[in-house]
Design an enzyme around this catalytic site. Sequence first.
Site: not given
Length: 538
Positions: A248, A271, A294, A334
């Site tokens: 990317c 982005c 963070c 599940c």
Amino acid sequence: MSSDYDYSDEEYDDDEEMLDAEDGEPSTASDEEMDIETDDIKVISKGKKKLYEVEYDPLTQAEVEDLMRGDVENISAIFGVDATAAALLLRHMDWNKDRLIDKYMDNSAAVAAAAGVSPASKASSPGPERPRRSTRSASKTHRKVDPAPQPFVCPICFDDTQVETSELSCGHAFCTGCWNAYVTGKIREEGEHRISCMGEGCGVLAPDNFVLKVLDGDTETAGRYQELLVRNFVASSRNLKFCPYPSCTHAVSCHVASRSSLATVVPTVSCGADPKHKFCFGCPIEGDHRPVLCSVAKMWLQKCRDDSETANWIKTNTKECSKCQSTIEKNGGCNHMTCKKCKWEFCWVCMGPWQEHGTAWYSCNRYDDKTGVSARDAQSASRASLERYLHYYNRWANHEQSAKLSVELYVKTEKKMEEMQLSTALTWIEVQFMKKAVDEVEKCRTTLKWTYAMAYYLEKSNQKELFEDNQRDLEKAVEDLSELLESPIEAETIPTLRQKVTDKTVYVQKRNEIMLEDTAQGYEEGRWKWNTPVEGYD
């Protein structure tokens, strides 16, 4: 500004208004929230940013290049230099325009030399010129005949047949073939955008137009060079960050990166290249780690690495049936498990009877501190600490594993969507409610995963109790939706299943928003208290 999809505040005022998977009550979703023809979930833009969202702008590589070009043109106009020189000056100062202007105004020659724009010898101020003595010879002047020009010998390859040469402002000339090989190697092999002169000890740098000319139409290497320049620009700016997803080239502009702001905000951004390309702007942790800060997420991951042997044991994909002790492997997202041997239904997380999870009572998310004050010695205290850690880590790892299994769930869901088309008159667009439900489950499992990391460090209090209540409601809603998605498809039940899945998807998203919004509000109010020091948090 980019933000997550949202729904109106009046979707569901109470949990009882939602269609439950077992009771079959009619849906209360309004036409404004659901598409009448397809039941697809519509996006309703409020225009107001939520507490857990931050302002940011996704940028393509071309848009980042425009920002670079704007800075270069600005410096070029201020200093009266060409664009290539301005670009070298900005890179020398890590694209800090204010600092460059201050330094350049103090001593332009020294800065230009340090930036590789001009040779150091030419940058120093010249001494006074000595006057020339004019003499006239009494004898007849003889014209000096210039000798024949010597052929150019490249100092690198020593080829005296080269006729095309190139040189920088320093005057060190080399053949174009050597320049091409040198520049190409620097870019493609070393990933270098600061390409200095090949002359020994010369600090002059090749400007962009020189590099592109030397590459002589090599578009691939020229593209790589431009990418390196963009990456240098982004890395030098505290308000820009590249998308960490592989291949990317998009970036994000965000102004929430200071330590003080990271103590109250989790700056999750996207982005724009792909809805799944979400990451934290404030730290290098992979993916979206909301709602945990963070610094807390970093502590949690470090603890998981330190306790690697325990983590490896926990990560095992098999458990024993609590009734017949047969080994069972989890093969779906599940947590409702059924032993194939004894048909016992139980919860994969707590190993308790599943029948209890279908009622109003649900406390699988809560750690039961049985030891309390009974941990009288070091051994029992250590055991209690380990059991507490395992409780939270087990649930954290379980949601991480379930999220990874979502790839298989997507494949299963696509097959069910095709099956729905074949057995009913629904179009491919009308069966997209299944895929949207899987997207929501995956997103919410990521939230749930990090809520357990946060809960581990939260100090025991009424606020933590409320936090775990929200956590429990979200988790139960996700499990209900996940079970609906994995239920078998029958032609006569498809309309009912469609309505249930659609309603449950909206409800799950609402519970996720409540979880994130309340946590963000707690950060803003200073409501959360930690059982260990947290960096930057009072």
